[in-house]
Design a protein around this motif. Structure first.
Motif, PDB file in Angstrom:
ATOM      1  N   ARG A   1       0.813  -1.045  -0.231  1.00 35.78           N
ATOM      2  CA  ARG A   1       0.228   0.021   0.093  1.00 35.78           C
ATOM      3  C   ARG A   1       0.482   0.994  -0.229  1.00 35.78           C
ATOM      4  NH1 ARG A   1      -3.960   1.611   5.145  1.00 35.78           N
ATOM      5  NH2 ARG A   1      -4.946   3.502   3.543  1.00 35.78           N
ATOM      6  N   LYS A   2       1.742   1.009   0.677  1.00 40.25           N
ATOM      7  CA  LYS A   2       2.990   2.444   1.193  1.00 40.25           C
ATOM      8  C   LYS A   2       3.370   2.747  -0.917  1.00 40.25           C
ATOM      9  CE  LYS A   2       7.689   3.210   2.691  1.00 40.25           C
ATOM     10  NZ  LYS A   2       8.194   3.436   4.116  1.00 40.25           N
ATOM     11  N   TRP A   3       3.948   1.382  -1.417  1.00 38.04           N
ATOM     12  CA  TRP A   3       5.252   1.424  -2.403  1.00 38.04           C
ATOM     13  C   TRP A   3       3.836   1.834  -3.151  1.00 38.04           C
ATOM     14  CZ3 TRP A   3       7.393  -3.498  -1.064  1.00 38.04           C
ATOM     15  CH2 TRP A   3       8.783  -3.765  -0.048  1.00 38.04           C
ATOM     16  N   CYS A   4       2.707   1.145  -3.940  1.00 47.98           N
ATOM     17  CA  CYS A   4       1.960   1.619  -4.442  1.00 47.98           C
ATOM     18  C   CYS A   4       1.360   3.421  -5.087  1.00 47.98           C
ATOM     19  CB  CYS A   4       0.712   0.911  -4.472  1.00 47.98           C
ATOM     20  SG  CYS A   4      -0.034   0.249  -6.218  1.00 47.98           S
ATOM     21  N   LYS A   5       1.580   4.162  -6.154  1.00 52.28           N
ATOM     22  CA  LYS A   5       0.915   4.940  -6.246  1.00 52.28           C
ATOM     23  C   LYS A   5      -0.980   5.609  -5.595  1.00 52.28           C
ATOM     24  CE  LYS A   5       4.073   6.026  -9.985  1.00 52.28           C
ATOM     25  NZ  LYS A   5       4.273   6.842 -11.455  1.00 52.28           N
ATOM     26  N   PRO A   6      -1.395   6.698  -5.571  1.00 50.35           N
ATOM     27  CA  PRO A   6      -2.309   6.580  -5.073  1.00 50.35           C
ATOM     28  C   PRO A   6      -3.652   6.241  -6.071  1.00 50.35           C
ATOM     29  CG  PRO A   6      -1.046   8.179  -4.205  1.00 50.35           C
ATOM     30  CD  PRO A   6      -0.557   7.280  -4.771  1.00 50.35           C
ATOM     31  N   ASP A   7      -3.079   6.832  -7.262  1.00 47.05           N
ATOM     32  CA  ASP A   7      -3.885   5.758  -7.847  1.00 47.05           C
ATOM     33  C   ASP A   7      -3.657   4.653  -8.979  1.00 47.05           C
ATOM     34  OD1 ASP A   7      -1.797   6.696  -9.417  1.00 47.05           O
ATOM     35  OD2 ASP A   7      -2.774   8.130 -10.745  1.00 47.05           O
ATOM     36  N   GLY A   8      -2.356   3.667  -8.277  1.00 45.63           N
ATOM     37  CA  GLY A   8      -2.100   2.290  -8.916  1.00 45.63           C
ATOM     38  C   GLY A   8      -3.326   1.076  -8.265  1.00 45.63           C
ATOM     39  N   ARG A   9      -2.608   0.511  -9.098  1.00 43.47           N
ATOM     40  CA  ARG A   9      -2.867  -0.837  -8.394  1.00 43.47           C
ATOM     41  C   ARG A   9      -2.454  -1.714  -8.038  1.00 43.47           C
ATOM     42  NH1 ARG A   9      -6.524   0.701 -13.113  1.00 43.47           N
ATOM     43  NH2 ARG A   9      -8.600   0.718 -12.603  1.00 43.47           N
ATOM     44  N   ILE A  10      -3.064  -2.797  -7.377  1.00 44.42           N
ATOM     45  CA  ILE A  10      -2.793  -4.744  -6.735  1.00 44.42           C
ATOM     46  C   ILE A  10      -3.296  -4.969  -7.190  1.00 44.42           C
ATOM     47  CG2 ILE A  10      -2.094  -5.257  -4.260  1.00 44.42           C
ATOM     48  CD1 ILE A  10      -1.471  -2.420  -3.330  1.00 44.42           C
ATOM     49  N   TYR A  11      -2.511  -6.196  -7.604  1.00 40.04           N
ATOM     50  CA  TYR A  11      -3.002  -7.573  -8.214  1.00 40.04           C
ATOM     51  C   TYR A  11      -2.297  -8.410  -7.375  1.00 40.04           C
ATOM     52  CZ  TYR A  11      -3.477  -4.615 -12.673  1.00 40.04           C
ATOM     53  OH  TYR A  11      -4.013  -3.968 -13.186  1.00 40.04           O
ATOM     54  N   LEU A  12      -2.919  -9.556  -6.456  1.00 40.86           N
ATOM     55  CA  LEU A  12      -3.079  -9.866  -5.693  1.00 40.86           C
ATOM     56  C   LEU A  12      -3.467 -12.137  -6.407  1.00 40.86           C
ATOM     57  CD1 LEU A  12      -3.964  -8.803  -2.434  1.00 40.86           C
ATOM     58  CD2 LEU A  12      -1.698  -9.003  -3.842  1.00 40.86           C
ATOM     59  N   MET A  13      -2.784 -12.850  -6.451  1.00 44.14           N
ATOM     60  CA  MET A  13      -3.706 -14.479  -6.337  1.00 44.14           C
ATOM     61  C   MET A  13      -2.579 -15.310  -5.523  1.00 44.14           C
ATOM     62  SD  MET A  13      -3.625 -17.437  -9.501  1.00 44.14           S
ATOM     63  CE  MET A  13      -1.405 -17.284  -9.387  1.00 44.14           C
ATOM     64  N   GLU A  14      -3.660 -15.307  -4.204  1.00 47.23           N
ATOM     65  CA  GLU A  14      -3.786 -16.301  -3.572  1.00 47.23           C
ATOM     66  C   GLU A  14      -4.284 -17.301  -2.478  1.00 47.23           C
ATOM     67  OE1 GLU A  14      -0.134 -14.898  -2.154  1.00 47.23           O
ATOM     68  OE2 GLU A  14      -0.437 -12.955  -2.844  1.00 47.23           O
ATOM     69  N   HIS A  15      -3.266 -18.766  -2.269  1.00 47.97           N
ATOM     70  CA  HIS A  15      -4.189 -19.143  -1.544  1.00 47.97           C
ATOM     71  C   HIS A  15      -4.337 -19.277  -0.226  1.00 47.97           C
ATOM     72  CE1 HIS A  15      -1.591 -21.650   0.218  1.00 47.97           C
ATOM     73  NE2 HIS A  15       0.077 -21.223  -0.313  1.00 47.97           N
ATOM     74  N   GLY A  16      -5.938 -19.769   0.378  1.00 48.86           N
ATOM     75  CA  GLY A  16      -6.019 -19.307   1.700  1.00 48.86           C
ATOM     76  C   GLY A  16      -7.358 -20.339   2.375  1.00 48.86           C
ATOM     77  N   LEU A  17      -7.610 -20.053   3.038  1.00 46.40           N
ATOM     78  CA  LEU A  17      -8.651 -20.744   3.878  1.00 46.40           C
ATOM     79  C   LEU A  17     -10.325 -20.662   2.927  1.00 46.40           C
ATOM     80  CD1 LEU A  17      -9.057 -19.531   7.579  1.00 46.40           C
ATOM     81  CD2 LEU A  17      -8.377 -22.026   6.586  1.00 46.40           C
ATOM     82  N   GLY A  18     -10.691 -21.541   2.649  1.00 50.41           N
ATOM     83  CA  GLY A  18     -11.836 -22.351   1.603  1.00 50.41           C
ATOM     84  C   GLY A  18     -13.188 -21.440   2.083  1.00 50.41           C
ATOM     85  N   ASN A  19     -14.264 -21.672   1.176  1.00 46.34           N
ATOM     86  CA  ASN A  19     -15.526 -22.247   2.047  1.00 46.34           C
ATOM     87  C   ASN A  19     -16.234 -22.946   2.985  1.00 46.34           C
ATOM     88  OD1 ASN A  19     -15.129 -19.449   0.155  1.00 46.34           O
ATOM     89  ND2 ASN A  19     -16.043 -20.242  -1.466  1.00 46.34           N
ATOM     90  N   ASN A  20     -16.149 -23.689   2.741  1.00 45.00           N
ATOM     91  CA  ASN A  20     -17.112 -24.969   3.527  1.00 45.00           C
ATOM     92  C   ASN A  20     -15.978 -24.830   4.945  1.00 45.00           C
ATOM     93  OD1 ASN A  20     -16.645 -27.765   3.945  1.00 45.00           O
ATOM     94  ND2 ASN A  20     -17.902 -27.401   2.069  1.00 45.00           N
ATOM     95  N   PRO A  21     -17.091 -25.367   5.823  1.00 49.77           N
ATOM     96  CA  PRO A  21     -16.343 -25.023   7.134  1.00 49.77           C
ATOM     97  C   PRO A  21     -15.608 -26.269   7.523  1.00 49.77           C
ATOM     98  CG  PRO A  21     -18.446 -25.119   7.005  1.00 49.77           C
ATOM     99  CD  PRO A  21     -18.378 -24.726   5.369  1.00 49.77           C
ATOM    100  N   PHE A  22     -15.562 -27.487   6.820  1.00 51.83           N
ATOM    101  CA  PHE A  22     -15.373 -28.867   6.301  1.00 51.83           C
ATOM    102  C   PHE A  22     -13.910 -28.860   6.282  1.00 51.83           C
ATOM    103  CE2 PHE A  22     -19.253 -30.172   7.003  1.00 51.83           C
ATOM    104  CZ  PHE A  22     -19.850 -30.860   8.000  1.00 51.83           C
ATOM    105  N   LEU A  23     -13.977 -28.275   5.039  1.00 51.19           N
ATOM    106  CA  LEU A  23     -12.860 -27.483   4.174  1.00 51.19           C
ATOM    107  C   LEU A  23     -11.583 -26.912   5.226  1.00 51.19           C
ATOM    108  CD1 LEU A  23     -10.447 -27.425   1.547  1.00 51.19           C
ATOM    109  CD2 LEU A  23     -12.226 -26.425   0.698  1.00 51.19           C
ATOM    110  N   LYS A  24     -12.164 -25.897   5.835  1.00 54.89           N
ATOM    111  CA  LYS A  24     -11.429 -25.101   6.908  1.00 54.89           C
ATOM    112  C   LYS A  24     -11.058 -25.639   8.182  1.00 54.89           C
ATOM    113  CE  LYS A  24     -13.875 -20.533   6.291  1.00 54.89           C
ATOM    114  NZ  LYS A  24     -15.058 -19.660   6.028  1.00 54.89           N
ATOM    115  N   SER A  25     -11.561 -27.005   8.648  1.00 56.64           N
ATOM    116  CA  SER A  25     -11.262 -27.810   9.595  1.00 56.64           C
ATOM    117  C   SER A  25      -9.228 -28.480   9.444  1.00 56.64           C
ATOM    118  CB  SER A  25     -11.930 -28.303  10.315  1.00 56.64           C
ATOM    119  OG  SER A  25     -13.387 -27.520  10.811  1.00 56.64           O
ATOM    120  N   ALA A  26     -10.296 -28.750   7.793  1.00 56.39           N
ATOM    121  CA  ALA A  26      -8.453 -29.715   7.396  1.00 56.39           C
ATOM    122  C   ALA A  26      -7.436 -28.869   6.826  1.00 56.39           C
ATOM    123  CB  ALA A  26      -9.389 -30.309   5.911  1.00 56.39           C
ATOM    124  N   GLN A  27      -7.567 -27.736   6.325  1.00 60.87           N
ATOM    125  CA  GLN A  27      -6.880 -26.706   5.883  1.00 60.87           C
ATOM    126  C   GLN A  27      -5.615 -26.411   7.537  1.00 60.87           C
ATOM    127  OE1 GLN A  27      -9.018 -24.886   3.611  1.00 60.87           O
ATOM    128  NE2 GLN A  27      -7.049 -23.840   2.601  1.00 60.87           N
TER     129      GLN A  27
END
Length: 200
Positions: free
Chosen positions: A126-152
Motif C-alpha cells: 500500500r505504501k509503495w503503490c501510487k495513490p491511483d495505482g493498482r495491486i494484483y493478488l493471486m493467493e491461496h487461503g482458507l476455503g469457503n466450506n467449514p469442513f475444508l477450513k477445518s482440514a486446512q
C-alpha cells in the motif's frame, strides 16, 4: 520458521517451480489477473518467473524481487528465454523498503502464505503503490466450506514444515484489514484460490 531455513527450503523447491512455470501452471488465472498491468511494476516473491509469460512488456518496466537466490537464477533464465527485460533483486520483502508511491502496479502471486507477518507486507504494498495505482493478488487461503477450513487448519503445521507455506490464512480478511480498496475478488477451488484486484 527461521528465515534462513525458509530460504533454503525454497531454494530446494526452485526446480519444481521452474518446471511449473514452463508448464504454465495456473496460467488461466494468471492471464486473467495480470491484464492491465502497466507502468512501473513491482513483483514481489517472483519465484521462478511464473508470471513472466503473461505480462505485456510493451507497456511496463518490471522490477522483481525474491529472497531465494535459486529462484532468482531460474527466473533470470525464463526471462532470457522470453526476451523479457526485468530488474531482478535478491531481497526479503519483510525487510526491503522503497520510497512511498514508487510503483504504478504491484503484483503478488502465491506469496502471502509464506510471510511471518503478511499484514506488514500488505502495508508495504500500500505504501509503495501510487495513490491511483493498482495491486494484483493471486493467493491461496482458507476455503469457503467449514469442513475444508477445518482440514486446512489441521494440516497446516505439516504443510508449513514441508513447503514453507501456511494453509490456514484468511486472505480476504487480511486484504480488507490492510486498508487496500478491493475493486474485484474472485474465488476458485472451493474458495481456496483468491484473485484480487485492489487499489492502494
Amino acid at each position: 520458521m527461521e528465515k534462513q531455513k525458509l530460504i533454503r527450503k525454497f531454494d530446494k523447491q526452485s526446480a519444481m517451480y521452474e518446471q511449473n512455470t514452463r508448464k504454465r501452471m495456473l496460467g488461466e488465472w494468471r492471464k486473467k489477473l495480470l491484464q492491465g498491468v502497466s507502468g512501473n511494476v513491482l513483483e514481489i516473491a517472483v519465484g521462478a518467473g511464473a508470471n513472466f509469460p503473461f505480462y505485456n512488456m510493451d507497456h511496463m518496466r518490471l522490477t522483481a524481487v525474491d529472497f531465494s537466490p535459486m529462484m532468482l537464477q531460474r527466473a533470470r533464465r525464463i526471462a532470457e528465454e522470453l526476451h523479457i527485460e526485468v530488474d531482478l533483486a535478491e531481497s526479503d520483502i519483510e525487510t526491503l523498503d522503497f520510497p512511498p508511491d514508487s510503483f504504478d502496479c504491484i503484483v503478488s502471486t502465491l506469496s502471502l502464505c509464506g510471510y511471518d507477518d503478511p499484514a506488514k507486507v500488505l502495508g508495504k504494498m500500500r505504501k509503495w503503490c501510487k495513490p491511483d495505482g493498482r495491486i494484483y493478488l493471486m493467493e491461496h487461503g482458507l476455503g469457503n466450506n467449514p469442513f475444508l477450513k477445518s482440514a486446512q487448519r489441521l494440516v497446516n503445521p505439516v504443510a508449513r514444515r514441508m513447503s514453507g507455506c501456511h494453509w490456514n490464512r484468511n486472505i480476504e480478511r487480511l486484504v480488507l484489514d490492510s486498508g487496500l480498496r478491493v475493486e474485484r475478488m474472485e474465488r476458485y477451488w472451493g474458495g481456496i484460490i483468491h484473485l484480487i484486484w485492489a487499489r492502494a
